[in-house]
Design an enzyme around this catalytic site. Structure first.
Site, short mmCIF file in Angstrom:
data_model
loop_
_atom_site.label_atom_id
_atom_site.label_comp_id
_atom_site.label_asym_id
_atom_site.label_seq_id
_atom_site.Cartn_x
_atom_site.Cartn_y
_atom_site.Cartn_z
N LYS A 178 25.94 52.45 26.98
CA LYS A 178 27.09 53.29 26.60
C LYS A 178 26.81 54.20 25.40
CE LYS A 178 29.95 49.39 28.05
NZ LYS A 178 30.95 48.39 27.66
N ASP A 203 34.90 41.13 27.82
CA ASP A 203 36.27 41.49 28.19
C ASP A 203 36.81 40.66 29.35
OD1 ASP A 203 34.51 42.69 29.94
OD2 ASP A 203 35.29 44.71 29.72
#
Length: 466
Positions: free
Chosen positions: A156, A192
């Site tokens: 990312k 997450d």
């Protein structure tokens, strides 16, 4: 043969048969067994990482806890106040990371995060309180304990030096220690999916599975410790542990070859990580729009859509020369178009193809292409979720879900349930629950549970010594 019938036959390879779904189920179950095994883990696509989360919310937790959510070029700090009775109040602030933090040293990154943590607790007027913090860190890691995680690689846009192969938990704790007056104890690192499961488990303790279907896709689930051969005996005093499946990597050794189309192979070849994350590239938001582009381009070349359109060459050029020109958001936006005047599809045609007089038949065909891609993804996820429900082995399990694809596509829940209903064993029941901020609320809940267990052990030790 009508044009729509021809289009349906053309898309048939993207509509898996029952036999293909059965093979998907069997191959996935085999990968889970491999991932859990001490001797077979290295050969598994799904690594089934141990999260070391073994205690779950009771719902009566109270107090103030911090959460840190780092998963991109912006991160969040949250103050979560648990009020008992499964209630929680959240205050959050978003901070931007500059190129200095994204591409500098690990020390620079974590010192900046600690600085922002300090600013946040001062703004919330809790700087004088000792507070436990849960850290959602959404990058590939191998956990060796609840608050210890070795970074495998950055993704990312991050490329911080002196961090890969290092314990990010130690780095954050060290940065907090360097901030004079900061009284924060980082007690847990999680991803997450685990946060999603914990957030939903706070509302309903039957939540045994966490699922993220957004830009990426992953799942976790509650496993019996006796099935975790890689788990050290010192952690086997509790009956269960959350497993981070990392199922996006499923298919890297051929387990999805029977479902792969030429479109999937092109998406993989053109990606930044060719040959990896095969399952994710078939079901996640980052890739569904690109699949629609490739399918639509071939359909145009075979005169199955836009055959009579005056801007046919223009549309072909755009589809050919502009990869990713169709965002996955398009699939969700037009899913509600019912055919009265196709307003959503026409808006998409205007934005992408500069086409202002779309033929209703072309609108219908494009929507059908989008629906086929979304349904395949939802159906495939339903099969693997069914495998996890059966693996958990409880009579009733809730699947906690978060992510933009699930939240925004009006039919995605139904697509998942369609195959879930077929693959969940008859003596098992399930339901799906939308998560409330799993990466924030869930992280704080893990911190609260760790704090609760610490207090309970401290109280027990005191009683034993009186």
């Amino acid at each position: 043969m009508s044009e729509l019938t021809r289009l349906r036959e053309f898309l048939n390879e993207l509509i898996p048969s029952e036999d293909q779904f059965q093979r998907l189920y069997q191959n996935f179950c085999a990968q889970i067994r491999k991932g859990l095994g001490a001797k077979t883990n290295k050969d598994a696509d799904t690594k089934c990482y141990l999260t070391y989360v073994q205690d779950f919310p009771h719902g009566n937790e109270t107090g103030k806890y911090l959460a840190l959510d780092l998963g991109g070029s912006r991160f969040r700090v949250l103050l979560v106040t648990l009020k008992g009775d499964r209630d929680a109040e959240l205050v959050a602030k978003i901070y931007d990371l500059t190129e200095k933090e994204l591409l500098g040293t690990g020390t620079q990154l974590f010192d900046y995060i600690a600085k922002c943590l300090h600013e946040f607790v001062c703004e919330q007027k809790v700087e004088g309180e000792h507070m436990a913090l849960g850290f959602t860190f959404s990058f590939p890691c191998v956990q060796t304990g609840l608050s210890r995680a070795t970074l495998v690689r950055w993704t990312k846009g991050f490329n911080c030096s002196d961090t890969v192969g290092e314990d990010v938990g130690v780095m954050l704790k060290s940065a907090i220690t360097r901030r004079t007056g900061l009284k924060i104890d980082m007690v847990a690192i999680l991803n997450d999916t685990t946060g999603t499961q914990m957030s939903c488990a706070h509302r309903n303790p039957a939540c045994n599975i966490g699922l993220i279907v957004g830009t990426g896709c992953n799942a976790c689930y509650t496993e019996k410790v006796e099935n975790c051969e890689r788990l050290d005996t010192k952690y086997k005093d509790r009956p269960k542990i959350i497993i981070n499946v990392e199922w996006g990597a499923f298919g890297e050794k051929g387990g999805l070859d029977h479902l792969l189309t030429d479109y999937d192979k092109i998406v993989d070849k053109n990606s930044l990580n060719a040959g990896t994350q095969i399952y994710e590239k078939m079901v996640a938001g980052m890739y569904m729009g690109e699949l629609v582009r490739l399918i639509t381009l071939r359909a145009v070349n075979e005169n199955l859509i836009f055959a009579q359109c005056k801007l046919r060459k223009q549309i072909t050029d755009i589809l050919t020369k502009k990869p990713n020109c169709i965002e996955t958001k398009v699939l969700s936006d037009i899913a509600n178009d019912k055919g009265d005047d196709w307003p959503m599809v026409k808006d998409v045609f205007k934005d992408i193809f500069h086409l202002h007089d779309a033929d209703p038949d072309d609108c219908m065909k494009f929507k059908y292409i989008c629906d086929v891609v979304a349904k395949r993804a939802g159906n495939m996820l339903g099969v693997t979720l069914g495998a996890l429900v059966n693996k958990v082995g409880e009579s009733f399990s809730i699947i906690g879900v978060d992510g933009t694809v699930y939240r925004c596509h009006p039919n995605f829940d139904g697509y998942m349930r369609e195959t879930l209903d077929r693959f969940v064993e008859k003596d098992r029941k399930y339901d799906i629950m939308l998560s409330e901020d799993g990466s924030g609320r869930g992280a704080a809940l893990v911190a609260a549970v760790v704090h609760r267990e610490y207090i309970e052990r401290k109280s027990l030790n005191a009683r034993l010594h009186t």
